[in-house]
Design an enzyme around this catalytic site. Structure first.
Site, short mmCIF file in Angstrom:
data_model
loop_
_atom_site.label_atom_id
_atom_site.label_comp_id
_atom_site.label_asym_id
_atom_site.label_seq_id
_atom_site.Cartn_x
_atom_site.Cartn_y
_atom_site.Cartn_z
N LYS A 46 -53.44 17.33 19.83
CA LYS A 46 -54.61 17.65 19.47
C LYS A 46 -54.95 18.90 21.36
O LYS A 46 -55.40 20.24 20.21
CB LYS A 46 -55.31 16.03 20.04
CG LYS A 46 -57.24 16.80 19.80
CD LYS A 46 -58.09 15.11 19.94
CE LYS A 46 -57.48 14.66 18.93
NZ LYS A 46 -58.15 12.69 18.98
N ARG A 71 -60.39 12.47 25.24
CA ARG A 71 -59.73 11.82 23.83
C ARG A 71 -58.48 11.73 24.08
O ARG A 71 -57.60 12.58 24.54
CB ARG A 71 -59.95 12.64 22.33
CG ARG A 71 -61.09 13.41 23.27
CD ARG A 71 -61.68 14.99 22.03
NE ARG A 71 -61.31 15.21 20.79
CZ ARG A 71 -61.44 16.05 19.49
NH1 ARG A 71 -61.73 16.84 20.67
NH2 ARG A 71 -61.00 15.23 18.77
N GLY A 103 -56.65 7.99 14.51
CA GLY A 103 -57.45 6.40 14.37
C GLY A 103 -56.62 5.57 15.57
O GLY A 103 -56.88 4.89 15.54
N MET A 140 -55.79 5.80 18.32
CA MET A 140 -56.11 5.32 19.83
C MET A 140 -57.20 5.60 20.51
O MET A 140 -58.22 6.58 19.18
CB MET A 140 -54.62 6.15 20.85
CG MET A 140 -53.41 5.71 20.62
SD MET A 140 -52.58 6.46 21.92
CE MET A 140 -52.51 8.31 21.60
N ARG A 200 -55.38 20.05 12.51
CA ARG A 200 -54.19 19.72 12.34
C ARG A 200 -53.87 19.77 11.45
O ARG A 200 -54.06 19.25 10.36
CB ARG A 200 -53.72 18.22 13.12
CG ARG A 200 -54.66 17.34 12.21
CD ARG A 200 -54.78 15.48 12.66
NE ARG A 200 -55.48 15.33 11.82
CZ ARG A 200 -56.25 13.55 12.57
NH1 ARG A 200 -55.99 13.63 13.69
NH2 ARG A 200 -56.74 12.96 12.00
N HIS A 204 -28.77 -8.00 -5.88
CA HIS A 204 -28.22 -6.61 -6.93
C HIS A 204 -29.54 -7.05 -7.19
O HIS A 204 -29.31 -5.12 -8.17
CB HIS A 204 -27.26 -8.07 -7.37
CG HIS A 204 -27.56 -8.10 -9.23
ND1 HIS A 204 -28.29 -8.35 -10.56
CD2 HIS A 204 -26.57 -7.84 -9.73
CE1 HIS A 204 -27.56 -7.69 -11.39
NE2 HIS A 204 -26.24 -7.33 -10.79
N SER A 250 -13.62 8.63 -2.26
CA SER A 250 -14.99 8.53 -2.65
C SER A 250 -15.79 7.83 -1.75
O SER A 250 -14.72 6.87 -1.59
CB SER A 250 -15.72 8.01 -4.62
OG SER A 250 -16.95 7.45 -3.98
N GLY A 273 -17.41 4.35 -0.34
CA GLY A 273 -18.13 3.15 -1.24
C GLY A 273 -18.43 2.84 -0.14
O GLY A 273 -17.84 1.78 0.87
N CYS A 322 -20.42 7.52 -2.69
CA CYS A 322 -20.76 7.06 -3.85
C CYS A 322 -22.05 5.78 -3.71
O CYS A 322 -21.95 5.12 -4.38
CB CYS A 322 -20.09 7.13 -4.70
SG CYS A 322 -18.64 5.14 -4.56
N TYR A 351 -19.67 16.29 -2.60
CA TYR A 351 -21.37 15.63 -2.71
C TYR A 351 -21.45 14.18 -1.96
O TYR A 351 -20.68 13.55 -1.70
CB TYR A 351 -20.96 16.24 -4.12
CG TYR A 351 -19.95 14.99 -4.47
CD1 TYR A 351 -20.51 13.61 -4.63
CD2 TYR A 351 -18.34 15.29 -4.41
CE1 TYR A 351 -19.22 11.98 -5.29
CE2 TYR A 351 -17.41 14.07 -4.99
CZ TYR A 351 -18.24 12.28 -5.27
OH TYR A 351 -16.94 11.76 -5.77
P1 ADP Z 1 -59.70 10.60 16.62
O1 ADP Z 1 -58.03 11.24 17.49
O2 ADP Z 1 -59.40 9.87 16.16
O3 ADP Z 1 -59.17 11.47 15.52
P2 ADP Z 1 -60.93 11.92 18.38
O4 ADP Z 1 -60.27 12.41 19.67
O5 ADP Z 1 -60.62 13.54 17.37
O6 ADP Z 1 -60.00 10.72 17.82
O7 ADP Z 1 -62.06 12.21 18.38
C1 ADP Z 1 -63.16 10.96 17.63
C2 ADP Z 1 -64.26 12.10 17.19
O8 ADP Z 1 -65.13 12.15 18.24
C3 ADP Z 1 -63.96 13.70 16.30
O9 ADP Z 1 -63.87 13.87 14.98
C4 ADP Z 1 -65.75 14.15 17.11
O10 ADP Z 1 -66.36 13.33 15.76
C5 ADP Z 1 -66.04 13.52 18.25
N1 ADP Z 1 -65.57 14.04 19.12
C6 ADP Z 1 -64.91 14.02 19.80
N2 ADP Z 1 -64.80 15.36 20.97
C7 ADP Z 1 -66.24 15.70 21.11
C8 ADP Z 1 -66.73 16.35 21.97
N3 ADP Z 1 -66.67 16.60 22.65
N4 ADP Z 1 -67.72 16.75 21.17
C9 ADP Z 1 -68.70 16.06 20.15
N5 ADP Z 1 -67.83 15.26 19.63
C10 ADP Z 1 -66.76 15.46 19.81
MG MG Z 2 -59.62 13.18 15.35
MG MG Z 3 -58.45 8.44 18.59
#
Ligand code: ADP
Ligand code: MG
Ligand code: MG
Length: 906
Positions: free
Chosen positions: A28, A99, A108, A110, A372, A490, A798, A800, A865, A885
């Protein structure tokens, strides 16, 4: 003073980091930096490196805070300068998000905290500055909730527990008689904040922190801490992400999608992640923040007009209603949409891969928050790679490397319809032994399976475990379900070979063969009831779940062609019948690496002749029975050679212990006695005599041919005669006769003499000649270690690796189920050695064997094989070990090609 840089800033089209610094900045952080560098609007912020996460676990919280404080304070100053706001200010408070962001994306997994910096004073300033009371209080209550959950530990620890904040919100919504958060009034939101804080005080004994700096340090440390939470640990385990990598922390100025009707937040994909179709798509919500879009509380709207129309058609929503209630972003905010569209094109071209984007629109202005490489299905993976190749975005090698070998599997087997699967009842879960989808009526016995199948019924064969006798039934079944046995039992191995769906080791099943029932908890299933198996997940469903056949399209053929072009190793298939051989051929196999001749002995008339041979009292008797088998084997080989049309076919001589060909139970033995016209006692005595304490290490492999040379004679004759017959028809044949279970070169010498002698006989009879090879399987550790001696007698090796693994590790693959799961869990072993080659142990024997063998015969052809031939990691190993192979189940041939190409391109 240390000179290590631990904080990297970005903002306003500048950045200290860049997209290549994933290891240090996380995915990120690296991409936020890169987006700035290519001029895309991103709220300013900074990234604390993944190394600091490691330091956090080494040195603890306080030490880390001291270490990074100066850099963090400086970076916050930088954001203040760019935004014109001040962190902790009473009038112009700067709010930030905190974040997480690991090297490999863990969507999602963390926790993220939004709106940090708010307190009772700041919220008023925010309201005043924006003239939007509701927005300010909505942001505040979100912040208290997220911070409480993530940093202060209010989040429920188990599935049964409820989030205390959600409970409070639900109560309030009930009292007010409203359904959605957005229907709550500003006063309601104010009240929520008070109640939330009271809940925090009650649960933690401390006041909610009002000082923004205290909030910030708490949040940063919570992100580091979340690297080791259960969800994250499990995700890493499932996706092979090392714990040492650590997560980075991104702190970034907030932009607000919840500021009113000119604001929105959303996620988008540059192409369709399910099908790969080249169409921009995604979802958004007006007046929303953060994860609202994916939370499923409000119905998200489609970004494009086309997507919106498709959605409405699928939902049965009229065009009028769609326009009024669920307009696309394209319609609702055309300017922001246009900008977003251009950015997504730009980003996809820049990263040359499908992107998964997060964005927020604040008061009409678009901000990008993340990009990403998007996760995708196997089908989308293939289509996107081939499309991008055709578009000239990527070259051939990149296209090959973009396709993950293991994911091709999804494309090769029938699949369940996604919605049908969602609505189905899950009965239990076993091991995903052989992928695909199957649905049918439950049967317990192989004969019934075959009979019902002949009657046109679809069946699922359910067994405690299967044995070679069940083969015909397995073949007739749509899928196989067993209560016992692992991924290489088996049932599993045979099913994979057949490309048939199998769930094995479903331990909750209580199978009663007498009553012909299965009990799972309080559910009772009878013979003839419908069940469905998902061989890709191990799930077993009650009833019929609709399936659809996998289609191999042009893209698939194209990819296969590229894989063949770039791989150095060749790929063959393990195939025992002409049908298997045809499948293998159509999937691109360049030969058969293993044809197990014993599988030809199980069909009706053959098993009878085989049993006659086993029952014979002396060599003469055996020869009579073998003479009956000769034409049958010859016919089978002819068919195989024809299909392979000049590609090499490795035929293995008889391998399993003889007891596998006779019934072990009294009922079966009595039937056999009647059929063969001998006394039950005689049969029983013979079966008892064949009994071995450890058949795996008993009278099998070349030990059979060395004690009963007439068996080898018959097989060699069948092979040579078949090959000559086929050649006569103008079809080229390359035959390789393989002697199994050799541990010492004299064993091979003895077998080789028999084979050569028979060949000379046949040549003399026909006054003709042909080329053939005699080689051996290397499957006993001693064979690998004495490979130089063996190579003197062998034309090819071969490996096995199934038996080689058993004997090297001393693990019986039929009994591994008792301890393997525990071993994996405790980390005593990294992976199931029968699925993926134990490179440090068994792999070293393979290398030794190749090295010693080629020392004597530099051109010695070497292959593998075992089941490992279709496992991508093992295929890579084979490439580097210098094998010529790999040979695997027909359905895994494309996977092996792709893995071989990856190895060559690395
Ligand atoms: P994840 O890794 O779970 O996608 P993110 O760090 O991307 O978590 O955050 C989840 C959501 O929070 C993002 O998709 C965005 O909508 C919102 N978010 C994160 N940072 C900001 C920010 N600086 N301003 C507005 N929304 C944010
Ligand atoms: Mg995100
Ligand atoms: Mg997250």
């Amino acid at each position: 003073m240390s000179t290590v840089k631990r904080v990297y800033t970005f903002g306003n089209k500048q950045a200290e980091g860049n997209g290549k610094m994933r290891e240090l900045l996380g995915g990120k952080g690296a991409n936020l930096a890169e987006m700035n560098l290519v001029g895309i609007p991103v709220p300013p912020g900074f990234t604390i490196t993944t190394e600091v996460c490691t330091e956090y676990y080494e040195k603890g919280r306080d030490a880390v805070v001291e270490m990074i404080r100066p850099e963090v304070e400086k970076a916050i100053k930088g954001i203040e300068k760019q935004t014109g706001m001040t962190f902790g200010s009473d009038t112009m408070p700067l709010l930030v998000s905190v974040r997480s962001g690991a090297r490999a994306s863990m969507p999602g997994m963390m926790d993220t905290i939004l709106n940090l910096g708010l307190n009772d004073t700041a919220v008023k300033a925010l309201a005043k500055r924006t003239g939007n009371d509701r927005f300010a209080w909505d942001s505040y209550r979100r912040f208290v909730q997220m911070y409480g959950d993530v940093v202060l530990g209010m989040k429920p620890q188990s599935k049964e527990d409820e989030d205390p904040f959600e409970v409070i919100i639900d109560e309030m919504k009930k009292e007010r008689g409203v359904r959605l958060d957005t229907e709550l009034s500003t006063d309601d939101l104010r009240e929520l904040v008070v109640k939330f804080k009271a809940a925090v005080k009650e649960r933690t004994g401390a006041d909610f922190p009002t000082n923004p700096w205290e909030q910030l340090w708490g949040a940063i440390m919570a992100v580091f801490q979340s690297w080791m939470n259960e969800r994250a640990i499990l995700y890493r385990k499932l996706n092979n992400i090392p714990a040492e990598w650590g997560t980075a922390v991104n702190v970034q100025a907030m932009v607000f999608g919840n500021m009113g009707d000119r604001s929105a937040t959303g996620v988008a994909f540059t192409r369709d992640a399910a099908t790969g179709e080249n169409i921009f798509n995604g979802e958004y919500l007006i007046n929303a923040q953060g994860e609202d879009v994916v939370a499923g509380i409000r119905t998200p709207q489609q970004i494009t007009l086309e997507g919106s129309r498709r959605w409405a058609a699928a939902q049965g929503v009229s065009e009028e209603e769609r326009k009024a209630k669920y307009p696309s972003l394209e319609e609702a905010m055309p300017a922001a949409y246009k900008e977003l569209f251009d950015i997504q094109e730009h980003l996809e071209r820049y990263f040359t891969d499908m992107q998964d984007l997060e964005f927020t629109i604040q008061d009409g202005k678009l901000w990008m928050l993340q990009t990403r490489n998007g996760k995708r299905t196997g089908a989308a993976m293939l289509k996107i790679a081939m499309d991008m190749l055709a578009e000239g975005l990527i070259d051939e090698k990149t296209a090959v490397l973009r396709c993950e070998p293991a994911k091709l599997d999804e494309l090769l087997h029938p699949v369940f319809d996604a919605t049908a699967m969602k609505n189905a009842k899950v009965l239990t879960k076993g091991l995903p032994a052989s992928p695909g989808a199957a649905t049918g009526e439950v049967v317990f016995f192989a004969e019934d399976a075959a009979k019902w199948n002949r009657d046109g019924r679809k069946v699922i064969l359910v067994r405690i475990e299967t044995s070679p006798e069940d083969l015909s039934g397995m073949n007739a079944a749509e899928g196989i379900l067993t209560a016992r046995g692992g991924m290489t039992s088996h049932a599993a191995v045979v099913a994979r070979g057949m490309g048939k769906c199998c769930v094995s080791g479903a331990g909750e099943l209580i199978i009663d063969y007498k009553a012909r029932t299965i009990r799972i908890g309080d559910t009772l299933i009878r013979e003839g009831d419908w069940i469905s198996l998902n061989g890709s997940t191990g799930e077993v469903y009650l009833g019929q779940v609709a399936t659809k056949a996998a289609e191999l399209n042009d893209d698939f053929t194209k990819l296969l062609g590229l894989a063949k072009k770039y791989s150095v190793m060749r790929v063959r298939a393990n195939a025992d019948t002409p049908g298997d051989a045809r499948t293998a051929f159509s999937f691109g196999a360049e030969g058969i690496g293993l044809c197990r001749t014993e599988h030809m002995f199980f069909e009706n008339t053959r098993i009878k002749a085989m049993r006659e041979m086993i029952l014979a009292d002396d060599e003469a008797g055996r020869r009579v029975a073998l003479a009956k088998l000769l034409p049958m084997q010859r016919g089978d080989f002819e068919a195989l050679f024809e299909v392979m049309n000049g590609y090499p076919v490795t035929v293995r001589l008889l391998d399993p212990p003889l007891h596998e060909f006779v019934p072990q139970d009294e009922k079966g033995q009595r039937e056999m006695a009647a059929e063969m016209n001998v006394s039950y006692d005689k049969i029983k005595a013979r079966v008892d005599a064949l009994h071995e304490v450890n058949p795996m290490l008993g009278h099998r492999g070349c030990r059979l041919g060395n004690t009963y040379p007439e068996i080898t004679e018959m097989q060699a004759r069948a092979i040579i005669e078949a090959a000559m017959n086929v050649e006569k028809r103008g079809i080229p044949v390359k035959v390789e006769i393989m002697v199994p279970l050799v541990g010492n070169h004299k064993e091979l010498r003895y077998q080789r003499d028999i084979i050569e002698h028979v060949a000379e006989e046949v040549f003399a009879e026909r006054n003709d000649k042909m080329e053939y090879m005699v080689g051996t399987m290397i499957e006993i550790p001693r064979a690998a270690v004495t490979a130089d001696q063996i190579a003197e007698v062998a034309d090819f090796f071969s490996f096995g690796t199934n038996d080689l693994t058993q004997m090297t590790l001393g693990f019986s693959r039929d009994d591994i189920g008792k301890f393997l799961p525990v071993y994996l869990d405790k980390g005593l072993i990294k992976a199931d050695p029968f699925q993926t080659l134990d490179q440090n142990g068994v792999g070293q024997l393979v290398k030794t064997g190749v090295f010693k063998g080629r020392d004597v015969k530099p051109q010695l052809k070497c292959g593998i094989c075992g089941e490992h031939g279709g496992d991508p990691a093992s295929v890579e190993f084979c490439h580097f070990a210098g094998l010529n192979y790999v040979s695997c189940s027909p359905f895994r041939v494309p996977i092996a090609w792709l893995a071989a190409a990856h190895a060559a391109l690395k």
